[in-house]
Design a protein around this motif. Structure first.
Motif, PDB file in Angstrom:
ATOM      1  N   GLY A   1       0.826  -1.204   0.000  1.00  0.00           N
ATOM      2  CA  GLY A   1       0.000   0.000   0.000  1.00  0.00           C
ATOM      3  C   GLY A   1       0.856   1.248   0.000  1.00  0.00           C
ATOM      4  N   VAL A   2       0.221   2.374   0.277  1.00  0.00           N
ATOM      5  CA  VAL A   2       0.919   3.653   0.367  1.00  0.00           C
ATOM      6  C   VAL A   2       1.644   3.707   1.708  1.00  0.00           C
ATOM      7  CG1 VAL A   2       0.645   6.145   0.437  1.00  0.00           C
ATOM      8  CG2 VAL A   2      -0.818   4.769  -1.079  1.00  0.00           C
ATOM      9  N   ALA A   3       2.926   4.007   1.652  1.00  0.00           N
ATOM     10  CA  ALA A   3       3.737   4.071   2.870  1.00  0.00           C
ATOM     11  C   ALA A   3       3.972   5.526   3.249  1.00  0.00           C
ATOM     12  CB  ALA A   3       5.069   3.365   2.652  1.00  0.00           C
ATOM     13  N   GLN A   4       3.806   5.817   4.534  1.00  0.00           N
ATOM     14  CA  GLN A   4       4.057   7.158   5.030  1.00  0.00           C
ATOM     15  C   GLN A   4       4.886   7.086   6.295  1.00  0.00           C
ATOM     16  OE1 GLN A   4      -0.312   8.979   4.651  1.00  0.00           O
ATOM     17  NE2 GLN A   4       1.214  10.541   5.196  1.00  0.00           N
TER      18      GLN A   4
ATOM     19  N   ALA B   1       9.071  17.580   8.225  1.00  0.00           N
ATOM     20  CA  ALA B   1       8.950  16.992   6.889  1.00  0.00           C
ATOM     21  C   ALA B   1       8.293  15.627   6.989  1.00  0.00           C
ATOM     22  CB  ALA B   1      10.319  16.871   6.228  1.00  0.00           C
ATOM     23  N   PHE B   2       7.465  15.339   6.005  1.00  0.00           N
ATOM     24  CA  PHE B   2       6.765  14.059   5.922  1.00  0.00           C
ATOM     25  C   PHE B   2       7.155  13.383   4.610  1.00  0.00           C
ATOM     26  CE2 PHE B   2       4.635  15.883   9.296  1.00  0.00           C
ATOM     27  CZ  PHE B   2       3.815  16.952   8.947  1.00  0.00           C
ATOM     28  N   TRP B   3       7.173  12.062   4.659  1.00  0.00           N
ATOM     29  CA  TRP B   3       7.574  11.303   3.478  1.00  0.00           C
ATOM     30  C   TRP B   3       6.472  10.344   3.046  1.00  0.00           C
ATOM     31  CZ3 TRP B   3       8.232   5.939   3.203  1.00  0.00           C
ATOM     32  CH2 TRP B   3       8.848   5.471   2.032  1.00  0.00           C
ATOM     33  N   CYS B   4       6.375  10.107   1.748  1.00  0.00           N
ATOM     34  CA  CYS B   4       5.341   9.215   1.212  1.00  0.00           C
ATOM     35  C   CYS B   4       5.886   8.414   0.043  1.00  0.00           C
ATOM     36  CB  CYS B   4       4.133  10.030   0.751  1.00  0.00           C
ATOM     37  SG  CYS B   4       2.863   9.061  -0.120  1.00  0.00           S
ATOM     38  N   ASN B   5       5.583   7.138   0.036  1.00  0.00           N
ATOM     39  CA  ASN B   5       5.888   6.281  -1.112  1.00  0.00           C
ATOM     40  C   ASN B   5       4.583   5.688  -1.616  1.00  0.00           C
ATOM     41  OD1 ASN B   5       6.628   3.403  -2.298  1.00  0.00           O
ATOM     42  ND2 ASN B   5       8.396   4.723  -2.500  1.00  0.00           N
TER      43      ASN B   5
ATOM     44  N   PHE C   1       4.412  25.998   3.317  1.00  0.00           N
ATOM     45  CA  PHE C   1       4.358  24.596   2.885  1.00  0.00           C
ATOM     46  C   PHE C   1       5.065  24.447   1.547  1.00  0.00           C
ATOM     47  CE2 PHE C   1       0.986  22.373   5.484  1.00  0.00           C
ATOM     48  CZ  PHE C   1       0.714  23.418   6.350  1.00  0.00           C
ATOM     49  N   SER C   2       5.796  23.344   1.413  1.00  0.00           N
ATOM     50  CA  SER C   2       6.375  22.999   0.125  1.00  0.00           C
ATOM     51  C   SER C   2       6.316  21.492  -0.051  1.00  0.00           C
ATOM     52  CB  SER C   2       7.819  23.486   0.021  1.00  0.00           C
ATOM     53  OG  SER C   2       8.631  22.829   0.973  1.00  0.00           O
ATOM     54  N   ALA C   3       6.265  21.074  -1.297  1.00  0.00           N
ATOM     55  CA  ALA C   3       6.218  19.636  -1.574  1.00  0.00           C
ATOM     56  C   ALA C   3       6.944  19.362  -2.866  1.00  0.00           C
ATOM     57  CB  ALA C   3       4.777  19.153  -1.669  1.00  0.00           C
ATOM     58  N   GLU C   4       7.517  18.173  -2.932  1.00  0.00           N
ATOM     59  CA  GLU C   4       8.179  17.769  -4.167  1.00  0.00           C
ATOM     60  C   GLU C   4       7.991  16.285  -4.385  1.00  0.00           C
ATOM     61  OE1 GLU C   4      12.259  18.895  -3.741  1.00  0.00           O
ATOM     62  OE2 GLU C   4      12.686  17.356  -2.261  1.00  0.00           O
ATOM     63  N   ARG C   5       8.107  15.897  -5.631  1.00  0.00           N
ATOM     64  CA  ARG C   5       7.998  14.487  -5.999  1.00  0.00           C
ATOM     65  C   ARG C   5       9.071  14.229  -7.048  1.00  0.00           C
ATOM     66  NH1 ARG C   5       3.167  10.956  -8.877  1.00  0.00           N
ATOM     67  NH2 ARG C   5       3.875   8.926  -8.079  1.00  0.00           N
ATOM     68  N   LEU C   6      10.276  14.046  -6.560  1.00  0.00           N
ATOM     69  CA  LEU C   6      11.401  13.833  -7.453  1.00  0.00           C
ATOM     70  C   LEU C   6      11.278  12.459  -8.113  1.00  0.00           C
ATOM     71  CD1 LEU C   6      14.228  15.251  -5.178  1.00  0.00           C
ATOM     72  CD2 LEU C   6      13.009  16.409  -7.037  1.00  0.00           C
ATOM     73  N   LYS C   7      11.593  12.397  -9.375  1.00  0.00           N
ATOM     74  CA  LYS C   7      11.588  11.157 -10.142  1.00  0.00           C
ATOM     75  C   LYS C   7      10.200  10.524 -10.237  1.00  0.00           C
ATOM     76  CE  LYS C   7      16.377  10.164  -8.895  1.00  0.00           C
ATOM     77  NZ  LYS C   7      17.340   9.208  -8.291  1.00  0.00           N
TER      78      LYS C   7
ATOM     79  N   THR D   1       7.888  14.274  -0.649  1.00  0.00           N
ATOM     80  CA  THR D   1       8.028  14.852   0.685  1.00  0.00           C
ATOM     81  C   THR D   1       7.192  16.119   0.771  1.00  0.00           C
ATOM     82  OG1 THR D   1       9.998  16.054   0.012  1.00  0.00           O
ATOM     83  CG2 THR D   1      10.331  13.944   1.094  1.00  0.00           C
ATOM     84  N   LEU D   2       6.629  16.349   1.938  1.00  0.00           N
ATOM     85  CA  LEU D   2       5.873  17.557   2.251  1.00  0.00           C
ATOM     86  C   LEU D   2       6.568  18.214   3.431  1.00  0.00           C
ATOM     87  CD1 LEU D   2       3.226  19.301   1.912  1.00  0.00           C
ATOM     88  CD2 LEU D   2       2.236  17.827   3.670  1.00  0.00           C
ATOM     89  N   LYS D   3       6.858  19.506   3.308  1.00  0.00           N
ATOM     90  CA  LYS D   3       7.552  20.216   4.372  1.00  0.00           C
ATOM     91  C   LYS D   3       6.741  21.408   4.838  1.00  0.00           C
ATOM     92  CE  LYS D   3      12.132  18.976   2.596  1.00  0.00           C
ATOM     93  NZ  LYS D   3      13.411  19.467   2.026  1.00  0.00           N
TER      94      LYS D   3
END
Lengths: 113, 109
Positions: free
Chosen positions: A3-6, A20-24, A65-71, A76-78
């Motif tokens: 599933g979605v990992a956080q 910062a929060f991380w999500c896969n 707030f900032s967020a990125e989705r590299l590749k 990550t949400l900061k």
């Protein structure tokens, strides 16, 4: 299927600190979302990514707030600096495409003191 | 007018009761409709999609009225395990889903 990992599951910080929060997302899901859920409310969209591009960030408080989705995979949400009103559950979700059913991670519960 | 509106409840019903939740949405261009269930301190999980012709999944029946922009969820023979918050969700192609505030259901023995 995984599933979605956080992570992290919980975070306690003081106001003005950063976090910062991380999500896969689920493998193969092109669309990734960050939602904010305040107690007693429904989830509110912060940002939507399609692959590594931003589709909708109209409700993201961009001054903090900032967020990125590299590749086009992990995201990550900061928050910097955090305010008391940022106390909420931050939910990451993914779907094969926009407008389709979402699969949520277990969320990060943030408390700002 | 909010994009998705639900009666927040709470709905308190005995086991075996039938309960119905209603939801209205403001964007007539909406194309996808769902009911999600959220248990206390858990993430929302898909309960069922809602189709124009109406659809049923066991004790759960969902209806959609596009003309009135109205969605409903009917739960028959309520179980204790049905106690949760039910979120009405609306979307359209390419965009994020929009969630209502949720309706809280409490089923008691």
């Amino acid at each position: 299927e995984a599933g979605v990992a956080q992570s992290p599951r919980y975070k306690i910080i003081e106001k003005r600190q950063s976090v910062a929060f991380w999500c896969n997302p689920i493998s193969g899901h092109a669309t990734l979302y960050w939602y904010q859920q305040i107690l007693g409310q429904g989830p509110k969209l912060l940002i939507q990514f399609q692959n590594n591009g931003v589709v909708d960030d109209s409700q993201l408080p961009k001054d903090r707030f900032s967020a990125e989705r590299l590749k086009g995979v992990d995201s990550t949400l900061k928050i910097q600096p955090a305010k008391l009103e940022d106390s909420a559950v931050y939910l990451c979700a993914s779907s094969p495409g926009g407008g389709e059913k979402l699969f949520f991670g277990s969320g990060t519960q943030l408390s700002v003191l | 007018r909010k994009e998705v509106e639900q009666d927040p409840g709470p709905f308190n019903v005995p086991e075996g009761a039938t309960v119905a939740f209603n939801c209205t949405y403001s964007n007539s261009a909406s194309q996808s409709f769902f009911w999600y269930r959220q248990d206390c301190r858990k993430e929302p999980k898909l309960l069922m999609s809602v189709y124009s012709s109406g659809n049923e999944d066991g004790r759960f029946t969902a209806q959609l009225n596009r003309a009135s922009q109205y969605i409903s969820l009917l739960i028959r023979d309520s179980k204790l395990s049905d106690s949760a918050t039910y979120l009405c969700v609306v979307g359209k192609a390419g965009t994020a889903l929009i969630f209502g505030k949720g309706t809280t259901l409490s089923v008691s023995s």
